[in-house]
Design an enzyme around this catalytic site. Structure first.
Site, mmCIF file in Angstrom:
data_model
loop_
_atom_site.group_PDB
_atom_site.id
_atom_site.type_symbol
_atom_site.label_atom_id
_atom_site.label_comp_id
_atom_site.label_asym_id
_atom_site.label_seq_id
_atom_site.Cartn_x
_atom_site.Cartn_y
_atom_site.Cartn_z
ATOM 1 N N LYS A 78 2.394 98.372 -14.328
ATOM 2 C CA LYS A 78 3.819 98.686 -14.549
ATOM 3 C C LYS A 78 4.141 100.029 -13.901
ATOM 4 C CE LYS A 78 7.069 98.917 -18.503
ATOM 5 N NZ LYS A 78 7.146 98.886 -19.988
ATOM 6 N N SER A 165 10.411 95.540 -21.734
ATOM 7 C CA SER A 165 10.718 96.129 -20.440
ATOM 8 C C SER A 165 9.655 95.874 -19.371
ATOM 9 C CB SER A 165 10.891 97.643 -20.593
ATOM 10 O OG SER A 165 9.666 98.229 -21.024
ATOM 11 N N SER A 189 7.577 95.857 -25.633
ATOM 12 C CA SER A 189 7.716 95.635 -24.185
ATOM 13 C C SER A 189 6.549 94.964 -23.495
ATOM 14 C CB SER A 189 8.012 96.951 -23.478
ATOM 15 O OG SER A 189 9.374 97.242 -23.607
HETATM 16 N N1 GLN Z 1 13.418 96.843 -26.183
HETATM 17 C C1 GLN Z 1 12.872 98.058 -26.684
HETATM 18 C C2 GLN Z 1 13.672 99.239 -26.171
HETATM 19 O O1 GLN Z 1 14.518 99.034 -25.393
HETATM 20 C C3 GLN Z 1 11.432 98.156 -26.343
HETATM 21 C C4 GLN Z 1 11.076 98.916 -25.138
HETATM 22 C C5 GLN Z 1 9.605 99.139 -24.941
HETATM 23 O O2 GLN Z 1 8.755 98.659 -25.686
HETATM 24 N N2 GLN Z 1 9.319 99.923 -23.927
HETATM 25 O O3 GLN Z 1 13.487 100.347 -26.567
#
Ligand code: GLN
Length: 502
Positions: A78, A165, A189
């Site tokens: 990532k 994400s 995420s």
């Molecule tokens: N959807 C969550 C957020 O927007 C999770 C993001 C993540 O785990 N990086 O904060």
């Protein structure tokens, strides 16, 4: 869709038997990436030159008799995980690491001077990093639509999101561009995109994997996680990246365990798996409810017992998470000001430092990141701190206690929950309603607030008008008990829960 790149285990076997070279394996992954990435936009950077070169170096080390557990395994990272200039050639400053963009304009040109510990451990084990994957800007989102480089598409239906994400990592793996991938899981995420793309996703216990070199979003929640084609593949990767790192003060001293063995072992006598009453709601998509039922049946068939438990804080988790995460994000992102880090805006004559900060941040950050920074500074500001931030911390404690009750008092070895209430939604469907997107995280964020390990595994399919989409369930275990987590997940995988139609 082309068939996925072989599993890690298959690649490892073929390399060991001399049926495959690291270079061949890498070229195959790059070939699939080249064919797929135009549609999917899963990779921001592809190491078309560096990866084969690295693979040839691995091949010569293998020929010299070296044992490398991940020799020739193509992996995607990532793009909020730093790769330094020396990732392909120690000591060589040719810029092989490429940029670490966090899918943000503000970091589009950022080249990290060092490599994240988790990535370095993969490289040291012989893995070949073939690319950096797309994400929601600074990992803020659940759909990979909030990327400065455009959205990633779901390999199972290209008009749908891959989740987020870490959507780029999940899509790359599902499309066969790699045999495994790294992501980060601050509030789901890794697990949610794994569920939406039909692959395995692991969020280890907070502190299990070093965060050194992971660009911080919300430091008390962030954890690097793994995407893989199978539970044993994920377990063997965790064995490599886990473990103490003096560069991360929050990384645990606890030694790793033989998680591959745990994934393959029969369940313990008297296996008890808790299912939260609050997760059995008819707000779940029918295919998700069906997947849960199949998993419960598989556990019973293997001699385990399902008990219904109460996670009364389920409804509070999203609110508490979005306060804590935004508060920490607003502080972590202060360093991107065009001076210490990040793209610097051009100034007109007579404009000063404050204008430089203001314009660099205004031009550099996308709308969702700005929303989080505003939310975060608001909940931390005097007059609102007690009402929002402090209260969210108290709810966080209640969530931890809720899980502790299920494990310690009810005696559950693990909990079973949906990963996401529904299969992948259409690109743009929730774009105008940030709250609807935040609510997607109902089943994932509690785990991060409590610091627990959890794994999402494919558990069936949903037949939708434009495609057959995967659904996932997650297995949650007590802190530092990844062994239980892999054990129950391995049992479910072997029982074939992912194969039946939902
Ligand atoms: N959807 C969550 C957020 O927007 C999770 C993001 C993540 O785990 N990086 O904060």
């Amino acid at each position: 869709m082309t068939p996925p790149t072989d599993s890690l285990a298959a690649i490892r076997r073929a390399i060991l038997q001399g049926d495959l070279t690291a270079e061949q394996s890498t070229l195959a992954a790059l070939h699939t990436s080249a064919a797929q990435n135009g549609t999917l936009n899963a990779l921001i950077t592809t190491f078309t030159q560096q990866a084969p070169e690295q693979a040839r170096r691995i091949d010569s080390r293998l020929r010299a008799g070296e044992h490398l557990p991940l020799a020739g395994v193509p992996i995607v990272i990532k793009d909020n995980i730093c790769l330094g200039p020396d990732f392909a050639r120690p000591g060589d400053a040719l810029g092989y690491g490429g940029p670490t963009t966090c899918a943000s304009r503000i970091l589009a040109e950022y080249h990290s001077p060092f490599t994240a510990t988790a990535a370095q451990r993969l490289i040291d084990a012989g893995a070949i990093i073939i690319g950096k994957s797309n994400l929601d800007e600074f990992a803020m989102g659940s759909s990979t639509e909030h990327s400065a480089f455009g959205p990633t598409r779901n390999p199972h239906a290209s008009n749908r999101v891959p989740g987020g994400s870490s959507g780029g990592s999940a899509a790359a793996l599902a499309a066969g561009m790699c045999a495994a991938a790294l992501g980060s899981d601050t509030g789901g995420s890794v697990r949610q995109p794994a569920a939406l793309c039909g692959v395995v996703g692991v969020k280890p216990t907070y502190g299990r994997v070093s965060r050194w070199g992971l660009v911080a979003y919300a430091s008390s929640l962030d954890q690097i996680g793994i995407f893989a084609h199978s539970v044993p593949d994920a377990a063997s990767l965790l064995e490599i990246i886990a473990g103490h790192d003096p560069l991360d003060a929050t990384s645990s001293q606890r030694p790793g365990e033989n998680w591959s063995a745990a994934a393959a072992a029969p369940p313990p006598a008297g296996l008890l798996v808790g299912v939260p009453r609050q997760a059995r709601t008819n707000l779940n998509h029918p295919a998700v409810s069906a997947a849960m039922r199949r998993c419960e049946d598989a556990i019973s068939a293997a001699g385990g017992r399902i008990v219904e438990i109460d996670l009364t804080t389920t409804d509070l988790a999203v609110a508490a998470y979005y306060i804590v995460a935004a508060a920490e994000a607003s502080s972590n992102l202060a360093r991107f000001d065009g001076v210490r880090y990040g793209r610097r805006a051009a100034l007109n004559d007579g404009e000063g430092l404050e204008e430089l900060y203001r314009r660099s941040r205004a031009e550099g950050f996308g709308p969702e990141v700005k929303r989080r920074i505003m939310l975060g500074t608001h909940v931390l500001s005097s007059g609102y701190y007690d009402a929002y931030y402090l209260k969210a911390l108290k709810v966080r404690r209640l969530i931890e206690q809720d899980f502790a009750r299920a494990f310690a008092h009810a005696g559950c070895h693990a909990l079973l929950m949906p990963t996401s209430p529904a299969p992948a939604f259409a690109i743009g469907e929730k774009a105008s309603d940030p709250l609807a997107l935040y609510l997607e995280d109902i089943y994932t964020v509690g785990v991060n607030l409590a610091g627990l390990p959890a794994i999402s595994i494919p558990a069936g399919w949903a037949a939708l008008p434009d495609g057959v989409l995967p659904v996932g369930v997650q297995v949650i275990a007590p802190a530092f008990n990844e062994s239980s987590m892999f054990n129950v997940a391995g049992l479910l995988e072997r029982s074939g829960v992912s194969r039946r139609a939902g």
